[in-house]
Design an enzyme around this catalytic site. Sequence first.
Site, PDB file in Angstrom:
ATOM      1  N   GLN A   1       1.142  32.797  12.583  1.00 39.83           N
ATOM      2  CA  GLN A   1       1.697  34.128  12.803  1.00 39.83           C
ATOM      3  C   GLN A   1       1.897  34.864  11.492  1.00 39.83           C
ATOM      4  O   GLN A   1       1.694  36.076  11.411  1.00 39.83           O
ATOM      5  CB  GLN A   1       3.022  34.039  13.567  1.00 39.83           C
ATOM      6  CG  GLN A   1       2.874  33.509  14.982  1.00 39.83           C
ATOM      7  CD  GLN A   1       1.783  34.223  15.748  1.00 39.83           C
ATOM      8  OE1 GLN A   1       1.885  35.407  16.032  1.00 39.83           O
ATOM      9  NE2 GLN A   1       0.724  33.509  16.089  1.00 39.83           N
TER      10      GLN A   1
ATOM     11  N   HIS B   1      -0.877  37.196  10.153  1.00 40.43           N
ATOM     12  CA  HIS B   1      -1.139  38.484  10.793  1.00 40.43           C
ATOM     13  C   HIS B   1      -0.727  39.656   9.899  1.00 40.43           C
ATOM     14  O   HIS B   1      -1.436  40.648   9.786  1.00 40.43           O
ATOM     15  CB  HIS B   1      -0.344  38.604  12.108  1.00 40.43           C
ATOM     16  CG  HIS B   1      -1.053  38.038  13.299  1.00 40.43           C
ATOM     17  ND1 HIS B   1      -2.238  38.532  13.770  1.00 40.43           N
ATOM     18  CD2 HIS B   1      -0.730  37.018  14.119  1.00 40.43           C
ATOM     19  CE1 HIS B   1      -2.620  37.843  14.828  1.00 40.43           C
ATOM     20  NE2 HIS B   1      -1.722  36.918  15.058  1.00 40.43           N
TER      21      HIS B   1
ATOM     22  N   GLU C   1       8.669  36.080  20.575  1.00 38.61           N
ATOM     23  CA  GLU C   1       7.401  36.367  21.237  1.00 38.61           C
ATOM     24  C   GLU C   1       6.712  35.061  21.643  1.00 38.61           C
ATOM     25  O   GLU C   1       6.324  34.862  22.790  1.00 38.61           O
ATOM     26  CB  GLU C   1       6.509  37.161  20.274  1.00 38.61           C
ATOM     27  CG  GLU C   1       5.134  37.494  20.825  1.00 38.61           C
ATOM     28  CD  GLU C   1       4.252  38.148  19.770  1.00 38.61           C
ATOM     29  OE1 GLU C   1       3.204  38.710  20.162  1.00 38.61           O
ATOM     30  OE2 GLU C   1       4.572  38.081  18.568  1.00 38.61           O
ATOM     31  N   HIS C   2       6.534  34.147  20.666  1.00 34.31           N
ATOM     32  CA  HIS C   2       5.928  32.837  20.920  1.00 34.31           C
ATOM     33  C   HIS C   2       6.967  31.759  20.620  1.00 34.31           C
ATOM     34  O   HIS C   2       7.577  31.767  19.542  1.00 34.31           O
ATOM     35  CB  HIS C   2       4.725  32.598  20.012  1.00 34.31           C
ATOM     36  CG  HIS C   2       3.687  33.682  20.053  1.00 34.31           C
ATOM     37  ND1 HIS C   2       3.631  34.691  19.110  1.00 34.31           N
ATOM     38  CD2 HIS C   2       2.680  33.903  20.924  1.00 34.31           C
ATOM     39  CE1 HIS C   2       2.616  35.486  19.390  1.00 34.31           C
ATOM     40  NE2 HIS C   2       2.026  35.047  20.493  1.00 34.31           N
TER      41      HIS C   2
ATOM     42  N   ASP D   1      -3.383  32.300  22.198  1.00 35.54           N
ATOM     43  CA  ASP D   1      -3.946  33.564  21.712  1.00 35.54           C
ATOM     44  C   ASP D   1      -5.362  33.787  22.228  1.00 35.54           C
ATOM     45  O   ASP D   1      -5.769  34.931  22.448  1.00 35.54           O
ATOM     46  CB  ASP D   1      -3.972  33.579  20.179  1.00 35.54           C
ATOM     47  CG  ASP D   1      -2.700  34.172  19.583  1.00 35.54           C
ATOM     48  OD1 ASP D   1      -1.865  34.669  20.350  1.00 35.54           O
ATOM     49  OD2 ASP D   1      -2.552  34.118  18.355  1.00 35.54           O
TER      50      ASP D   1
ATOM     51  N   HIS E   1      20.112  66.371  55.320  1.00 33.48           N
ATOM     52  CA  HIS E   1      19.775  64.960  55.478  1.00 33.48           C
ATOM     53  C   HIS E   1      20.369  64.428  56.787  1.00 33.48           C
ATOM     54  O   HIS E   1      19.682  63.739  57.556  1.00 33.48           O
ATOM     55  CB  HIS E   1      20.350  64.137  54.310  1.00 33.48           C
ATOM     56  CG  HIS E   1      19.557  64.202  53.045  1.00 33.48           C
ATOM     57  ND1 HIS E   1      19.422  65.348  52.311  1.00 33.48           N
ATOM     58  CD2 HIS E   1      18.853  63.245  52.381  1.00 33.48           C
ATOM     59  CE1 HIS E   1      18.682  65.105  51.235  1.00 33.48           C
ATOM     60  NE2 HIS E   1      18.316  63.817  51.263  1.00 33.48           N
TER      61      HIS E   1
END
Length: 439
Positions: free
Chosen positions: A268, A271, A336-337, A370, A429
Amino acid sequence: MSTTAHPARLSTASNNFETDFKARLHWSAETDAGIEQRVADILRDVQQRGDAAVLDYTARFDGLQTTAMTELELTQTELKVAFDGLPAVQRVALQAAAARVRSYHEAQRKASGESWSYRDEDGTLLGQKVTPLDRVGIYVPGGKAAYPSSVLMNAIPAHVAGVAEIIMVVPTPKGEKNMLVLAAAYVAGVTRAFTVGGAQAVAALAYGTETIPKVDKITGPGNAYVAAAKRRVFGTVGIDMIAGPSEILVLADGSTPPDWVAMDLFSQAEHDELAQSILLCPDAAYIDQVQASINRLLPEMPRREIIAKSLTDRGALILTRRMEEACDISNRIAPEHLEVSSRDPHRWEPLLKHAGAIFLGAYTSESLGDYCAGPNHVLPTSGTARFSSPLGVYDFQKRSSLIEVSEAGAQTLGQIASTLAHGEGLQAHARAAEMRLKF
């Protein structure tokens, strides 16, 4: 630049842990004011001038000079040529990954994406009708790196959901097209594809131009300009999420080879300098081993400068008192992971409530998720896994309630509705319900 990485060393037993922990987690999702203004100008211009504006911005930002939008559209033949031209090993890998992603999302659709209905004893029908969106746009990054996996993860669930048209946009700076991305579009069933990127691509999808059709929803990651544009067009179209930097949290009991964990943290960190990699472990000696692995393996990595900055600025190796405490901290982070790298991952999985995706066991590296495991890799970031879910078939469907009230049912429901409507002061109504009553 540095080729050493020094993630913060924290301990839950320290008196300063809470302060240090919060400081390490902090990341501002606020967009730079200058970016916001430039994005607003681009969106307005594309909305007003359509194709002409898209051509201008594509020339300015991607260095792609052309006077015709037809030159920016990729034909199905071109996508197939890209696929056929790949080395055999890449074609096989791409098709295998696509098959697994499709299989997973077909199972997801069957589990939660079907219409249903039932009737009350009085004959009233109640239910839900599930229908796909008509047209979606998928944004595929194409700047510093190309992501064919993003094509699969965005287009295949849309295809499985039954979306009729899938419009892909991907920047091609200087006109350089990535054949693997084009081939992935062919394999995933993309309907139309354009070599357009940035905020102008988001604007074209949201508002429509003479050439690029208006879509119902935009999915896919991008840079700060793309994220700001998606935020601004939300409401005109749907969006998947506003993604922050990538994250991985490894929950380890010390049984996994430390080199494996170090490389998972790298996966990660490579990235982006803002990506976050965290290890939670109750074994201090094992944390030392992971740090040693980081020191030894980092010089071998082609993206070592990015990894080093990410780990040093945002990474952390956290010593916990026990695995249960590590699970509690993981839930606070809502990563996230989340890798559960232990001898018995199923012992700890029930304690884990918040994560985009949970990877169980030492052999389940995040990188498999991934590319080819099957579940979607578009995941909530920045703690939003507390209330958000991975991209899925359900993101490309909508639900309509079905109500068919029988004559007998109207007698009961009408009296209830009449009473409540009068209580709210909405006489029309109430009257609408009362007209169907048999007095």
